[in-house]
Design a protein around this motif. Structure first.
Motif, PDB file in Angstrom:
ATOM      1  N   ASN A 138     -10.310  -1.285  -2.896  1.00  0.00           N
ATOM      2  CA  ASN A 138      -9.327  -2.787  -3.542  1.00  0.00           C
ATOM      3  C   ASN A 138      -9.297  -2.870  -3.561  1.00  0.00           C
ATOM      4  O   ASN A 138      -7.809  -3.951  -2.798  1.00  0.00           O
ATOM      5  N   LEU A 139      -7.798  -1.705  -3.920  1.00  0.00           N
ATOM      6  CA  LEU A 139      -6.917  -2.182  -4.110  1.00  0.00           C
ATOM      7  C   LEU A 139      -5.635  -0.915  -3.400  1.00  0.00           C
ATOM      8  O   LEU A 139      -5.832   0.405  -3.269  1.00  0.00           O
ATOM      9  N   ALA A 140      -4.434  -1.122  -2.953  1.00  0.00           N
ATOM     10  CA  ALA A 140      -3.513  -0.828  -2.124  1.00  0.00           C
ATOM     11  C   ALA A 140      -1.937  -0.955  -2.821  1.00  0.00           C
ATOM     12  O   ALA A 140      -1.689  -2.358  -2.125  1.00  0.00           O
ATOM     13  N   LEU A 141      -1.634   0.165  -3.315  1.00  0.00           N
ATOM     14  CA  LEU A 141       0.581  -0.923  -4.465  1.00  0.00           C
ATOM     15  C   LEU A 141       0.792   1.110  -4.243  1.00  0.00           C
ATOM     16  O   LEU A 141       0.547   1.936  -4.136  1.00  0.00           O
ATOM     17  N   ASP A 142       2.155   0.025  -3.701  1.00  0.00           N
ATOM     18  CA  ASP A 142       2.816   1.315  -3.915  1.00  0.00           C
ATOM     19  C   ASP A 142       4.436   0.431  -4.287  1.00  0.00           C
ATOM     20  O   ASP A 142       4.739  -1.140  -4.791  1.00  0.00           O
ATOM     21  N   ALA A 143       5.305   1.225  -4.864  1.00  0.00           N
ATOM     22  CA  ALA A 143       6.676   0.797  -5.395  1.00  0.00           C
ATOM     23  C   ALA A 143       7.881   1.700  -5.932  1.00  0.00           C
ATOM     24  O   ALA A 143       7.145   2.860  -6.241  1.00  0.00           O
ATOM     25  N   SER A 146      -7.935  11.331  -6.977  1.00  0.00           N
ATOM     26  CA  SER A 146      -7.289  11.001  -5.752  1.00  0.00           C
ATOM     27  C   SER A 146      -6.579   9.466  -5.073  1.00  0.00           C
ATOM     28  O   SER A 146      -7.109   9.187  -4.378  1.00  0.00           O
ATOM     29  N   LYS A 147      -6.129   9.171  -6.152  1.00  0.00           N
ATOM     30  CA  LYS A 147      -6.280   7.099  -5.774  1.00  0.00           C
ATOM     31  C   LYS A 147      -4.602   7.076  -6.066  1.00  0.00           C
ATOM     32  O   LYS A 147      -4.060   6.311  -5.984  1.00  0.00           O
ATOM     33  N   ASN A 148      -4.265   8.079  -7.132  1.00  0.00           N
ATOM     34  CA  ASN A 148      -2.706   7.952  -7.507  1.00  0.00           C
ATOM     35  C   ASN A 148      -1.352   9.218  -7.357  1.00  0.00           C
ATOM     36  O   ASN A 148      -1.951  10.407  -7.526  1.00  0.00           O
ATOM     37  N   GLN A 153      15.978   8.470  -4.759  1.00  0.00           N
ATOM     38  CA  GLN A 153      15.051   8.004  -4.652  1.00  0.00           C
ATOM     39  C   GLN A 153      13.774   8.129  -5.638  1.00  0.00           C
ATOM     40  O   GLN A 153      13.457   9.817  -5.503  1.00  0.00           O
ATOM     41  N   LEU A 154      12.786   6.966  -5.992  1.00  0.00           N
ATOM     42  CA  LEU A 154      11.672   7.084  -6.628  1.00  0.00           C
ATOM     43  C   LEU A 154      10.894   6.536  -6.521  1.00  0.00           C
ATOM     44  O   LEU A 154      10.809   5.221  -6.452  1.00  0.00           O
ATOM     45  N   GLY A 155       9.162   6.822  -6.693  1.00  0.00           N
ATOM     46  CA  GLY A 155       7.973   5.844  -6.135  1.00  0.00           C
ATOM     47  C   GLY A 155       6.745   6.226  -6.439  1.00  0.00           C
ATOM     48  O   GLY A 155       6.677   7.518  -6.513  1.00  0.00           O
ATOM     49  N   TRP A 156       6.110   5.374  -6.263  1.00  0.00           N
ATOM     50  CA  TRP A 156       4.505   5.896  -6.762  1.00  0.00           C
ATOM     51  C   TRP A 156       3.419   4.702  -6.015  1.00  0.00           C
ATOM     52  O   TRP A 156       3.923   4.040  -5.282  1.00  0.00           O
ATOM     53  N   VAL A 157       3.067   5.514  -5.364  1.00  0.00           N
ATOM     54  CA  VAL A 157       1.702   5.150  -4.559  1.00  0.00           C
ATOM     55  C   VAL A 157       0.501   4.659  -5.009  1.00  0.00           C
ATOM     56  O   VAL A 157      -0.582   6.144  -6.158  1.00  0.00           O
ATOM     57  N   THR A 204      -1.800  -4.981  -0.882  1.00  0.00           N
ATOM     58  CA  THR A 204      -3.229  -5.641  -0.654  1.00  0.00           C
ATOM     59  C   THR A 204      -4.029  -5.254  -1.419  1.00  0.00           C
ATOM     60  O   THR A 204      -5.018  -3.831  -1.489  1.00  0.00           O
ATOM     61  N   TYR A 205      -4.743  -6.320  -1.280  1.00  0.00           N
ATOM     62  CA  TYR A 205      -5.862  -6.124  -2.386  1.00  0.00           C
ATOM     63  C   TYR A 205      -6.944  -7.007  -1.593  1.00  0.00           C
ATOM     64  O   TYR A 205      -6.769  -7.893  -1.031  1.00  0.00           O
ATOM     65  N   TYR A 206      -8.283  -6.122  -1.568  1.00  0.00           N
ATOM     66  CA  TYR A 206      -9.643  -6.824  -1.152  1.00  0.00           C
ATOM     67  C   TYR A 206     -10.156  -7.493  -1.350  1.00  0.00           C
ATOM     68  O   TYR A 206     -10.768  -7.015  -2.633  1.00  0.00           O
ATOM     69  N   LEU A 207     -10.619  -8.644  -1.047  1.00  0.00           N
ATOM     70  CA  LEU A 207     -11.427 -10.315  -1.926  1.00  0.00           C
ATOM     71  C   LEU A 207     -12.674  -9.502  -2.409  1.00  0.00           C
ATOM     72  O   LEU A 207     -13.560 -10.035  -3.000  1.00  0.00           O
ATOM     73  N   GLY A 208     -13.053  -9.043  -0.864  1.00  0.00           N
ATOM     74  CA  GLY A 208     -14.473  -9.066  -0.702  1.00  0.00           C
ATOM     75  C   GLY A 208     -14.047 -10.331   0.939  1.00  0.00           C
ATOM     76  O   GLY A 208     -13.767 -10.767   0.837  1.00  0.00           O
TER      77      GLY A 208
END
Length: 748
Positions: free
Chosen positions: A565-570, A517-519, A556-560, A608-612
């Motif tokens: 707390n973290l949204a990341l893609d590359a 559910s996250k990757n 193209q290749l990518g990961w999400v 993007t990282y949510y610190l609180g």
């Protein structure tokens, strides 16, 4: 407007009358206001099954248009990607547009936050002059741009005008796709990717919302929006009307701008399975600026970086000789229904652009008074009048059906255009066309009509190979016919009639695997294309200039990753660009042909990282290489890298953002010449505001916002335009100094 089709002018006037009439109808509805701006938290993009939408892009559009709240990082990220993505993308939400971008901005200012996006800084102040952006180094005209799924752009080549059609204040979200996408991604220039704009969602409740922004350089933007809410006696239809006006003196000398924009949207559900959407927008803008703008280094030394026009009637840079008036409209009717298990969508549309420009001959000073070629006897101030007027009409039909093991999607895009273009030499001192010789109308640089007819059928199958693996092969066929009928052709000044047809079959293959559910990971292979510009006809013998469409092969290749707390893609990409358009010879011997190509490759990432406690941090960046196959040198106008850093806060009605955007070094000319190296440049923008809400009050929402652009006062070089008359006449543009704006909006 000289020699402009009268039908085109009448359509624009009629269009405005229709919009105002429909608005009057919508304003009769009344209901209680509900805060659309604070829906339930959207932690992830809805699945196709949950939304009834059968493409990843549809689901992304839903999220992009929503103003989101709450503490999940997905609701705070300036840019992010979808777990359903099949190519690199950046979703920019309405939240970011409304809380972190000045209301004066254009859509290019919104897109600048994304990785691999360069340029887009207006030298006249945010939103106060046309800008261009690059996408992985692809220039405007080499990537696609759409609004609510409809591709739009100029008819000589698919370039865009950022101050026309859609100011940022009427955009409800944006999805930037860095690649050709699937077969169903439409447009002339999926070659370099797509910048997809979306209209705002309609409110379920009535609201009257006036707003205003005031800022540096006597800039004032004011307007209002009316939301009808559900009109119960007309089948719960919803309507919205937005009207705004902007005026400014601008940062550049004598570069005043005035703009008006009107937007109307209606949606009516006839049943649970059938709906109709009507959209219309009209924009008019008048700008005082040279047609070929910029400032030479000698002008900078004498007058400063903000020099553009002056108050000297003996100068080609006199403000009274340099202005343009542009009007645009963009309209569609979209019918959606489910028939025999098929989801059918048909979108009938039209859009038009009219640019009536008056200009001095040469803002750089390279052309002295009385020396205009072809205007013998003219010893006064030379200039010209330029018209570019076109209307485009089209239809997009899509049909989706759930079948065994997946989704079948097919459709057809059909489009026609008609254009009227001219440039006439003027003698500004005499206030009339330059003197003519008896043998030829030498005051006519060109007088040209052109048109195209194109269609693109496509089919693709989204195969559910495994519960978490989606593989989508697809195929698209391109058929494009362009015609030109010029009494006086551009570049040759001779009559020309010519036609050329381009065809291509483009394969696509994408895959998305969701680990949990996250990757998720994705891969793409796709062919891109770009039809040659109208300029290939600007030759004495068009039959000798028959270049093929420029093409690209994309890998193209990518990961999400998305968690609370973290949204990341590359991603990483490799693009093999072939059939690069080139020319040889000059004058009567000029011909266009295909030669060589370019290899684009690089890496991109965003996090993007949510610190609180309302605080989140954002970073995105890219490394971009675009080298000529023949020279192995970086091609012109391709930033070597981009970086964005952001500190964002949103809690208890208070919001703020501090965002730095860095565009890496680049060259203004091919071959990496040292004299045309543009160093990296940074901009830092600050916004802060407070949004007060109270249910049951007369004024149910009050938003006060302040913004500062270019906070660190970095007035770096943005671009260099080389002159054929010597480097002393090269024209530069610079970032403007810090500017502030204060905005207030109310909801009744």
């Amino acid at each position: 407007m000289k020699n402009c089709d009268s039908k085109m002018i009448k359509r624009s006037r009629m269009h405005l009358h229709v919009v105002l009439a429909l608005t009057a109808l919508g304003s009769q509805a009344s209901s209680s206001w509900a805060a659309e701006a604070e829906p339930a938290v959207v932690a992830a993009i809805p699945t196709a099954a949950a939304t009834g939408d059968n493409t990843a892009l549809d689901a992304e559009a839903i999220k992009a248009r929503v103003v989101i709240s709450g503490n999940a990082v997905a609701n705070r990220a300036p840019v992010q990607s979808s777990l359903k993505a099949t190519q690199p993308q950046s979703i920019i939400t309405a939240t970011f547009i409304e809380q972190s971008v000045t209301p004066l901005a254009d859509y290019n200012a919104v897109s600048r936050i994304a990785p691999s996006v360069g340029a887009g800084v207006s030298p006249n102040g945010p939103g106060l002059a046309e800008t261009k952006v690059t996408l992985r180094g692809f220039q405007d005209g080499e990537y696609n741009m759409t609004y609510d799924g409809i591709p739009f752009g100029d008819t000589n080549d698919p370039t865009h005008h950022s101050t026309s059609y859609f100011p940022a204040r009427i955009i409800g979200g944006m999805v930037i796709e860095r690649g050709p996408g699937n077969a169903g991604n439409l447009g002339q220039a999926t070659f370099g990717g797509s910048v997809n704009l979306y209209s705002k969602e309609l409110s379920a409740d009535f609201a009257f919302s006036p707003y205003a922004t005031y800022g540096t350089w006597n800039t004032l933007m004011k307007g209002f929006q009316i939301d009808s809410g559900h009109i119960s006696n007309w089948g719960d239809a919803n309507m919205m009307f937005n009207a705004s006006r902007l005026s400014t003196d601008g940062y550049l000398t004598y570069n005043a701008v005035s703009e008006e924009n009107y937007q109307f949207k209606l949606k009516k559900n006839f049943s649970d399975t059938t709906s109709l959407t009507v959209f219309s927008t009209y924009n008019t803008i008048t700008s005082y600026t040279p047609d070929k703008a910029g400032v030479t280094l000698s002008q900078v030394a004498q007058f400063g970086k903000n020099y553009s026009l002056n108050n000297d009637p003996a100068s080609q840079n006199y403000w009274g000789y340099n202005f343009n008036h542009k009007t645009t409209d963009f309209d569609y009717i979209k019918l959606e229904s489910y028939i025999l298990g098929w989801k059918i969508s048909n979108q009938l549309y039209t859009y038009a652009y009219t640019n009536d420009t008056y200009s001095g001959q040469d803002a750089s000073g390279a052309t002295a008074n009385g020396t205009k070629a072809g205007a013998k006897g003219n010893t006064n101030v030379p200039g010209y009048n330029k018209l570019n007027a076109y209307r485009v009409k089209g239809d997009i039909l899509r049909a989706d059906k759930e079948v065994a093991l997946g989704w079948l999607r097919t459709g057809l895009w059909y489009e026609v255009s008609n254009s009227n273009r001219h440039t006439y030499d003027l003698d500004w001192t005499l206030g009339k066309p330059n003197p003519k010789e008896a043998s030829a109308p030498l005051n006519v640089s060109y007088e040209q009509r052109s048109s195209w007819k194109q269609y693109q059928p496509f089919v693709e199958f989204e195969w559910l190979a495994m519960p978490d693996l989606r593989i989508t092969p697809g195929l698209k066929y391109l058929h494009f016919t362009r015609e030109v009928d010029a009494a006086v052709n551009q570049g040759t000044r001779i009559p020309t009639q010519a036609s050329e047809t381009y065809t291509s079959t483009l394969p696509f293959l994408t895959a998305n695997y969701q680990f949990d559910s996250k990757n998720a990971a994705y891969a793409q292979y796709a062919k891109g294309f770009l039809v040659p510009a109208l300029s290939v006809f600007y030759v004495n013998n068009p039959g000798l200039s028959t270049p093929q469409p420029q093409t690209s092969s994309n890998y193209q290749l990518g990961w999400v990753h998305q968690s609370s707390n973290l949204a990341l893609d590359a991603d990483m990409y490799y693009i093999d660009f072939n059939n690069k358009l080139a020319s040889s010879g000059s004058g009567n011997d000029l011909v266009y042909f295909n030669q060589g190509g370019v290899v684009y490759k690089g890496v991109e990432a965003a996090a993007t990282y949510y610190l609180g406690q309302g605080v989140s941090i954002h970073w995105n960046g890219s490394l971009n290489i675009a080298k000529s196959k023949s020279t192995q040198l970086q091609i012109a106008k391709v930033p070597a890298s981009t970086t964005a850093l952001g500190l964002l806060y949103k809690l208890n009605g208070v919001f703020s953002s501090l965002i730095l955007k860095r565009v890496g070094e680049q060259y203004a000319q091919d071959g990496e010449p040292a004299a045309y190296k543009i160093p990296s440049y940074n901009t830092v923008d600050l916004t802060a505001g407070y949004q007060w809400r109270q249910a049951g009050a007369v004024v149910k929402n009050v938003k006060l916002q302040i913004g500062v652009n270019n906070l660190l006062n970095k007035q770096d070089v943005l671009s260099i335009s080389a002159s054929s008359k010597g480097s002393q006449f090269d024209q530069y543009t610079f970032a403007p100094p810090p500017s502030w704006n204060l905005s207030l909006s109310l909801d009744f």
